[in-house]
Design a protein around this motif. Sequence first.
Motif, PDB file in Angstrom:
ATOM      1  N   ASP A   1     -27.495 -26.812 -16.986  1.00  0.00           N
ATOM      2  CA  ASP A   1     -28.350 -26.774 -18.193  1.00  0.00           C
ATOM      3  C   ASP A   1     -27.540 -27.086 -19.444  1.00  0.00           C
ATOM      4  N   GLN A   2     -26.332 -26.513 -19.513  1.00  0.00           N
ATOM      5  CA  GLN A   2     -25.492 -26.716 -20.706  1.00  0.00           C
ATOM      6  C   GLN A   2     -25.079 -28.182 -20.844  1.00  0.00           C
ATOM      7  N   LYS A   3     -24.672 -28.792 -19.722  1.00  0.00           N
ATOM      8  CA  LYS A   3     -24.205 -30.188 -19.787  1.00  0.00           C
ATOM      9  C   LYS A   3     -25.367 -31.141 -20.051  1.00  0.00           C
ATOM     10  N   LEU A   4     -26.524 -30.861 -19.448  1.00  0.00           N
ATOM     11  CA  LEU A   4     -27.671 -31.738 -19.679  1.00  0.00           C
ATOM     12  C   LEU A   4     -28.194 -31.581 -21.110  1.00  0.00           C
ATOM     13  N   GLU A   5     -28.062 -30.383 -21.646  1.00  0.00           N
ATOM     14  CA  GLU A   5     -28.487 -30.156 -23.034  1.00  0.00           C
ATOM     15  C   GLU A   5     -27.566 -30.931 -23.983  1.00  0.00           C
ATOM     16  N   LEU A   6     -26.274 -30.976 -23.633  1.00  0.00           N
ATOM     17  CA  LEU A   6     -25.297 -31.707 -24.439  1.00  0.00           C
ATOM     18  C   LEU A   6     -25.679 -33.179 -24.561  1.00  0.00           C
ATOM     19  N   VAL A   7     -26.198 -33.751 -23.464  1.00  0.00           N
ATOM     20  CA  VAL A   7     -26.585 -35.161 -23.497  1.00  0.00           C
ATOM     21  C   VAL A   7     -28.090 -35.313 -23.766  1.00  0.00           C
ATOM     22  N   ASP A   8     -28.726 -34.195 -24.123  1.00  0.00           N
ATOM     23  CA  ASP A   8     -30.141 -34.184 -24.504  1.00  0.00           C
ATOM     24  C   ASP A   8     -31.051 -34.677 -23.378  1.00  0.00           C
ATOM     25  N   LEU A   9     -30.773 -34.238 -22.174  1.00  0.00           N
ATOM     26  CA  LEU A   9     -31.592 -34.678 -21.039  1.00  0.00           C
ATOM     27  C   LEU A   9     -32.008 -33.516 -20.138  1.00  0.00           C
ATOM     28  N   LEU A  10     -32.150 -32.342 -20.747  1.00  0.00           N
ATOM     29  CA  LEU A  10     -32.521 -31.166 -19.958  1.00  0.00           C
ATOM     30  C   LEU A  10     -33.883 -31.359 -19.296  1.00  0.00           C
ATOM     31  N   ASP A  11     -34.767 -32.104 -19.978  1.00  0.00           N
ATOM     32  CA  ASP A  11     -36.122 -32.336 -19.434  1.00  0.00           C
ATOM     33  C   ASP A  11     -36.093 -33.174 -18.163  1.00  0.00           C
ATOM     34  N   ALA A  12     -35.007 -33.950 -17.997  1.00  0.00           N
ATOM     35  CA  ALA A  12     -34.959 -34.889 -16.866  1.00  0.00           C
ATOM     36  C   ALA A  12     -34.291 -34.281 -15.639  1.00  0.00           C
ATOM     37  N   LYS A  13     -34.050 -32.960 -15.669  1.00  0.00           N
ATOM     38  CA  LYS A  13     -33.264 -32.311 -14.611  1.00  0.00           C
ATOM     39  C   LYS A  13     -33.795 -32.581 -13.199  1.00  0.00           C
ATOM     40  N   ASP A  14     -35.112 -32.608 -13.053  1.00  0.00           N
ATOM     41  CA  ASP A  14     -35.689 -32.763 -11.713  1.00  0.00           C
ATOM     42  C   ASP A  14     -36.079 -34.203 -11.385  1.00  0.00           C
ATOM     43  N   LYS A  15     -35.720 -35.124 -12.262  1.00  0.00           N
ATOM     44  CA  LYS A  15     -36.064 -36.531 -11.993  1.00  0.00           C
ATOM     45  C   LYS A  15     -34.988 -37.193 -11.135  1.00  0.00           C
ATOM     46  N   LEU A  16     -35.403 -38.272 -10.469  1.00  0.00           N
ATOM     47  CA  LEU A  16     -34.432 -39.064  -9.705  1.00  0.00           C
ATOM     48  C   LEU A  16     -33.827 -40.122 -10.630  1.00  0.00           C
ATOM     49  N   PRO A  17     -32.585 -40.563 -10.364  1.00  0.00           N
ATOM     50  CA  PRO A  17     -31.967 -41.573 -11.234  1.00  0.00           C
ATOM     51  C   PRO A  17     -32.840 -42.812 -11.423  1.00  0.00           C
ATOM     52  N   SER A  18     -33.594 -43.200 -10.371  1.00  0.00           N
ATOM     53  CA  SER A  18     -34.427 -44.411 -10.473  1.00  0.00           C
ATOM     54  C   SER A  18     -35.544 -44.257 -11.500  1.00  0.00           C
ATOM     55  N   GLU A  19     -35.838 -43.015 -11.887  1.00  0.00           N
ATOM     56  CA  GLU A  19     -36.902 -42.786 -12.873  1.00  0.00           C
ATOM     57  C   GLU A  19     -36.361 -42.805 -14.303  1.00  0.00           C
ATOM     58  N   LEU A  20     -35.054 -43.025 -14.442  1.00  0.00           N
ATOM     59  CA  LEU A  20     -34.431 -42.998 -15.773  1.00  0.00           C
ATOM     60  C   LEU A  20     -34.055 -44.391 -16.244  1.00  0.00           C
ATOM     61  N   SER A  21     -33.979 -44.554 -17.566  1.00  0.00           N
ATOM     62  CA  SER A  21     -33.522 -45.835 -18.122  1.00  0.00           C
ATOM     63  C   SER A  21     -31.996 -45.939 -17.964  1.00  0.00           C
ATOM     64  N   GLY A  22     -31.458 -47.130 -18.211  1.00  0.00           N
ATOM     65  CA  GLY A  22     -30.010 -47.338 -18.084  1.00  0.00           C
ATOM     66  C   GLY A  22     -29.217 -46.403 -18.988  1.00  0.00           C
ATOM     67  N   GLY A  23     -29.684 -46.248 -20.224  1.00  0.00           N
ATOM     68  CA  GLY A  23     -29.004 -45.377 -21.184  1.00  0.00           C
ATOM     69  C   GLY A  23     -29.016 -43.931 -20.729  1.00  0.00           C
ATOM     70  N   MET A  24     -30.183 -43.513 -20.201  1.00  0.00           N
ATOM     71  CA  MET A  24     -30.293 -42.119 -19.725  1.00  0.00           C
ATOM     72  C   MET A  24     -29.372 -41.900 -18.524  1.00  0.00           C
ATOM     73  N   GLN A  25     -29.294 -42.905 -17.644  1.00  0.00           N
ATOM     74  CA  GLN A  25     -28.407 -42.773 -16.478  1.00  0.00           C
ATOM     75  C   GLN A  25     -26.959 -42.610 -16.916  1.00  0.00           C
ATOM     76  N   LYS A  26     -26.569 -43.366 -17.954  1.00  0.00           N
ATOM     77  CA  LYS A  26     -25.184 -43.245 -18.444  1.00  0.00           C
ATOM     78  C   LYS A  26     -24.949 -41.851 -19.026  1.00  0.00           C
ATOM     79  N   ARG A  27     -25.985 -41.315 -19.703  1.00  0.00           N
ATOM     80  CA  ARG A  27     -25.829 -39.969 -20.276  1.00  0.00           C
ATOM     81  C   ARG A  27     -25.724 -38.924 -19.165  1.00  0.00           C
ATOM     82  N   VAL A  28     -26.502 -39.104 -18.090  1.00  0.00           N
ATOM     83  CA  VAL A  28     -26.383 -38.177 -16.949  1.00  0.00           C
ATOM     84  C   VAL A  28     -24.984 -38.324 -16.338  1.00  0.00           C
TER      85      VAL A  28
END
Lengths: 255, 139
Positions: free
Chosen positions: A126-153
């Motif tokens: 939670d702390q690391k995902l919050e740092l990259v502002d992607l806590l909402d995407a925790k249960d998503k698969l990488p294929s559901e994310l944009s390129g930028g979001m994947q880099k942040r994960v």
Amino acid sequence: MSDETKSLVEMRGVKFQFTDKPILDDVDFSVQAQEALVIMGLSGGGKSTLLGVLMGLLKPNAGVVLFKDADLTKLSRRKLNEARTHIGMVYQNGALISSMTVGENVALPLVELSDKNEKEIGAIIDQKLELVDLLDAKDKLPSELSGGMQKRVGLARALALDPELVLFDEPTAGLDPINTEIIDNLMIRLRDKQEVTSIIVTHEMESAFAVATRMAFLYEGKIILQGTPDEFRHSDVPIVRKFLSSYSKHELTKA
Amino acid sequence: MTAGGEVDAIEGMGIGALRYLVAPRLLAIICLTPCLTVIAVISGILGAAFISSLMLSISFGFFYNQVMTYLLAQDLIAGIAKSFLFGGIIGIIACYKGLSVRGGAVGVGKATTSSVVTAITVVIVSDSLCNIFIITFFP
């Protein structure tokens, strides 16, 4: 204490080649703790190879790669894996495990390499995902994310074990200006607030000058220039001048 | 995973692809191939009984008696013992081909085909060698 002993990472005389033509030819540089070194160079110039050698993923033909005074090229597999837990890497394409959710990807190094319990791991995710502002995407698969979001994960995963050194391979390549700014701000935050040492490989000038405390230019397998961003702005090395001419003249002449 | 850079990421994290990816897969296939062999042997015998009854008018009772007379425990043990080896061979070849993939999606397809063909060839050759060994030392 000499500068040499304070280096967190150091490459000395590193040579690497797949074929007859060397990709890295006698590369020398060192990075002090809490520095943000930006390595620039032409596409296909060996920048990503350099990071591969730094991570111990590629074995150089000659030279030494020191991380905290240990030569990564000579470590046993076990010791090398141990050293790697102190180094985080953000890959160009994110390199997330496609079958795992974002949360599971960030948890992977913690589950495999730490003795933390499920609750502690959950809190770190939670702390690391919050740092990259992607806590909402925790249960998503990488294929559901944009390129930028994947880099942040990818960055959140790289930070999971609180590494001393983070390597970035083209962190902003192919991203829109808004996502680029988000990643740049994350790198600046890491440098200033978390006191993490970074080596960033990029040819995006905006990002390079925003983040770097020091810069190096890799050309034809050699580091032909090292210095502060200001020294780069005023460099008279022709290839560097030509490279930087893509950057806005306003920025270049800024003191 | 190799083509997508995921294996490099696992290596880079210090987890180690051999431990995290190869070891569980190898263990799984070594344990599961004998199970598949048992299923294949039972299916083969039942299929033979069915066809014998249907096409050759051999009764199930006669077929059962013949199987019990001529099928030796040694044959079954040798077959299952070999399957552990074949499982290991298939696993090692598949993991090697998978980890050394080059060339994106096309490379993955080629590596899969190459893995299957190589595994079949090596299994046939090693089966022959095992049979020579068994016949020589356990006649």
